[in-house]
Every structure is written in C-alpha cells, then in structure tokens.
Design a protein around this motif. Structure first.
Motif, PDB file in Angstrom:
ATOM      1  N   TYR A  14      24.443  50.136  63.046  1.00 29.45           N
ATOM      2  CA  TYR A  14      25.236  48.588  63.078  1.00 29.45           C
ATOM      3  C   TYR A  14      25.607  48.486  61.683  1.00 29.45           C
ATOM      4  O   TYR A  14      25.823  47.073  61.450  1.00 29.45           O
ATOM      5  N   GLN A  15      25.674  49.591  60.898  1.00 34.40           N
ATOM      6  CA  GLN A  15      26.287  49.043  59.283  1.00 34.40           C
ATOM      7  C   GLN A  15      27.633  49.360  59.425  1.00 34.40           C
ATOM      8  O   GLN A  15      27.968  50.511  59.730  1.00 34.40           O
ATOM      9  N   TYR A  16      28.350  48.331  58.681  1.00 31.54           N
ATOM     10  CA  TYR A  16      29.834  48.503  58.852  1.00 31.54           C
ATOM     11  C   TYR A  16      30.221  48.302  57.470  1.00 31.54           C
ATOM     12  O   TYR A  16      29.869  47.320  56.773  1.00 31.54           O
ATOM     13  N   ASP A  17      31.166  49.164  56.823  1.00 33.05           N
ATOM     14  CA  ASP A  17      31.630  48.900  55.468  1.00 33.05           C
ATOM     15  C   ASP A  17      33.128  48.066  56.051  1.00 33.05           C
ATOM     16  O   ASP A  17      33.305  47.771  56.989  1.00 33.05           O
ATOM     17  N   LEU A  18      33.745  47.543  55.011  1.00 34.08           N
ATOM     18  CA  LEU A  18      34.775  46.609  55.424  1.00 34.08           C
ATOM     19  C   LEU A  18      35.842  47.093  56.110  1.00 34.08           C
ATOM     20  O   LEU A  18      36.474  46.450  57.015  1.00 34.08           O
ATOM     21  N   ALA A  19      36.221  48.378  55.834  1.00 31.09           N
ATOM     22  CA  ALA A  19      37.156  49.019  56.620  1.00 31.09           C
ATOM     23  C   ALA A  19      36.761  49.328  58.347  1.00 31.09           C
ATOM     24  O   ALA A  19      37.610  49.046  58.941  1.00 31.09           O
ATOM     25  N   ALA A  20      35.524  49.869  58.278  1.00 33.09           N
ATOM     26  CA  ALA A  20      34.995  50.022  59.714  1.00 33.09           C
ATOM     27  C   ALA A  20      34.715  48.638  60.284  1.00 33.09           C
ATOM     28  O   ALA A  20      35.189  48.705  61.766  1.00 33.09           O
ATOM     29  N   LEU A  21      34.517  47.679  59.777  1.00 32.66           N
ATOM     30  CA  LEU A  21      34.578  46.117  60.436  1.00 32.66           C
ATOM     31  C   LEU A  21      35.712  45.675  60.672  1.00 32.66           C
ATOM     32  O   LEU A  21      35.791  45.313  62.006  1.00 32.66           O
ATOM     33  N   LYS A  22      36.903  45.958  60.023  1.00 29.74           N
ATOM     34  CA  LYS A  22      38.280  45.686  60.565  1.00 29.74           C
ATOM     35  C   LYS A  22      38.377  46.419  61.475  1.00 29.74           C
ATOM     36  O   LYS A  22      38.860  45.920  62.572  1.00 29.74           O
ATOM     37  N   LYS A  23      38.285  47.883  61.657  1.00 29.25           N
ATOM     38  CA  LYS A  23      38.783  48.542  62.627  1.00 29.25           C
ATOM     39  C   LYS A  23      37.997  48.354  64.230  1.00 29.25           C
ATOM     40  O   LYS A  23      38.398  48.200  65.406  1.00 29.25           O
ATOM     41  N   ASN A  24      36.602  47.895  63.850  1.00 28.74           N
ATOM     42  CA  ASN A  24      35.954  47.544  65.157  1.00 28.74           C
ATOM     43  C   ASN A  24      35.683  45.928  65.627  1.00 28.74           C
ATOM     44  O   ASN A  24      34.903  45.679  66.387  1.00 28.74           O
TER      45      ASN A  24
END
Length: 257
Positions: A14-24
């Motif tokens: 469940y760890q998201y960097d900011l790019a992955a956060l935006k994508k998901n």
C-alpha cells in the motif's frame, strides 16, 4: 499527543509515491470522491494515509492545512473506528473531527468531504453513546442533513450513500419504523442507498459489509443468507490501501463469528 496504535498488517503493498498515487487516485478515492489535490504537501499526507501511517497522515494533513484537513479528518476517523482501544479516546477523536469538519464547512461550504466527515464522526460517536441517546441529543438530524448535503455536492460519493443507508437502518433498528419516521428514516430509502453505493463503487468491501448489516436491521433474519453472501464477497475483495485492508479483515472476522 499519545502514540496511536500502529497499522497491524503488512503495508508493503500500500505504499505509493506521488506518481503512483496520482495514477491510482480514481480507484483509491472511488468511495469518497475526493478531488486530486494540487498541493504536494497534501498529496504526501494522502500517501501516508493510504500506506497505513494514520498518525503521520493526521499530523501532515493538519500541518498542510487547506485540503490537508480532509486527510487529517479521514485518518483520525478510520484510526478511531478500527484501531483505537480506549472507548473514551475514540469518542473524543470523533467529536474533535466533527468540530474540525464543521469549521471547514464554514471556510469551504462546497467541500463535500467537510460535510461527510462531520456526519461520519457524529454517526460513529452516536453509535458509541447509543443511537437512542444520540437521537435525543438531535444528532440524527445533523448526520442525515450533512450526508444529504454531501450527496448534493458530490452525487457520486459512494461512502455518503453507505452512511445514509446505515443511518436509516440504525434508526429503524433501534427505535422502530413508527418512531423512525419522525427522524426521517424509512426502509425503502435505506435499501436504495446501499444499492446505489455498490453501483458507484462495486469493489467496496465496506459497502458490502454495511449493506449486509443494514439488510438484517431493516428486513430481519429472513435476509441472513443474503447478508452472509455479502460478507463473503467483502472478505474476498482485494484491498488497495490500508483502510480497505481493515474493511476486508472486518468482513473476515464477521464470517468467522
């Protein structure tokens, strides 16, 4: 502030960097319809929340201000609901969130989640002190009104539909259909809210769990089989963040009882 209980499961997935956060983002916020924040400090607070670092998310959200207040409110409510052991602390956290959310409504009246987190916090507080007592204090009308405002501002807010369904179910279950009407609660509306929530967010384990609970409250034991099927479906969901993992684990626990 006292140290909060840590998220009790492996949070590696469940760890998201900011790019992955935006994508998901759309999937992660299918429940609360929260728009993507422009402020990087708020984005970082959300990443902490989704990763299960609820206390850090709370602190980061408060520090960021603005959109960060919603992160703080969600982190505190989810933590209090699932992980806080002390009933007294839990109730205090819900009241604190409700006050913060109300202040946010004044500053941003069109912010749907300012209304939603007030309703969620007061609803959980009411369950904690007893629904009958909460209704006597006038909290029922406040919860219902705030949820209806949330849906008016964000018609696709699945979590508000769930909470409004639960409001109807809880009131009717605790005070009966006749007295329930005086609180604006009725069976048909409650059931419709749960169904609408699942249409809006079909992967939501919490929608399935609350619908299962609501079915039994509104229609009695004859719906037990349907409720068990909903619990099983919820337990089989794949969580995409720490909060969803807590929902799925709760469904699994219900199935085992």
């Amino acid at each position: 502030m006292a140290k909060w209980t840590a998220f009790p499961y492996d949070s590696a997935d469940y760890q998201y960097d900011l790019a992955a956060l935006k994508k998901n983002w759309a999937r992660l916020h299918a429940g609360d319809a929260e728009p993507w924040p422009k402020d990087e400090a708020v984005q970082a607070a959300w990443a902490l929340f989704h990763g299960g670092a609820f206390q850090k998310a709370f602190d980061a959200g408060l520090a960021a201000g603005g959109g960060g207040i919603t992160v703080a409110n969600k982190a505190q409510c989810i933590y209090a609901n699932y992980l806080e052991k002390s009933e007294k602390t839990k109730l205090a956290m819900f009241l604190e969130t409700a006050e913060r959310a109300e202040a946010l409504q004044a500053a941003e009246p069109k912010n749907a989640n300012a209304w939603y987190w007030q309703a969620y916090a007061l609803g959980r507080y009411g369950q904690g002190i007893s629904v009958a007592k909460a209704l006597a204090q006038g909290l029922g009308a406040k919860v219902k009104g705030s949820l209806e405002t949330t849906i008016k501002l964000a018609p696709k807010h699945a979590d508000a539909h769930i909470a409004l369904g639960s409001f109807h179910a809880e009131v009717i279950d605790k005070v009966g259909k006749l007295l329930g009407r005086t609180q604006g609660a009725d069976t048909a509306t409650g059931l419709k809210m749960f169904k609408d929530a699942l249409k809006l967010n079909p992967a939501s384990a919490i929608a399935m769990v609350e619908y299962a609970n609501g079915l039994v409250m509104l229609e009695g034991d004859k719906k037990m089989k349907d409720a068990e099927k909903l619990y099983a479906d919820a337990a089989a969901c794949t969580p995409v963040d720490a909060m969803e993992r807590l929902d799925v684990e709760m469904a699994r626990a219900e199935l085992e009882d």
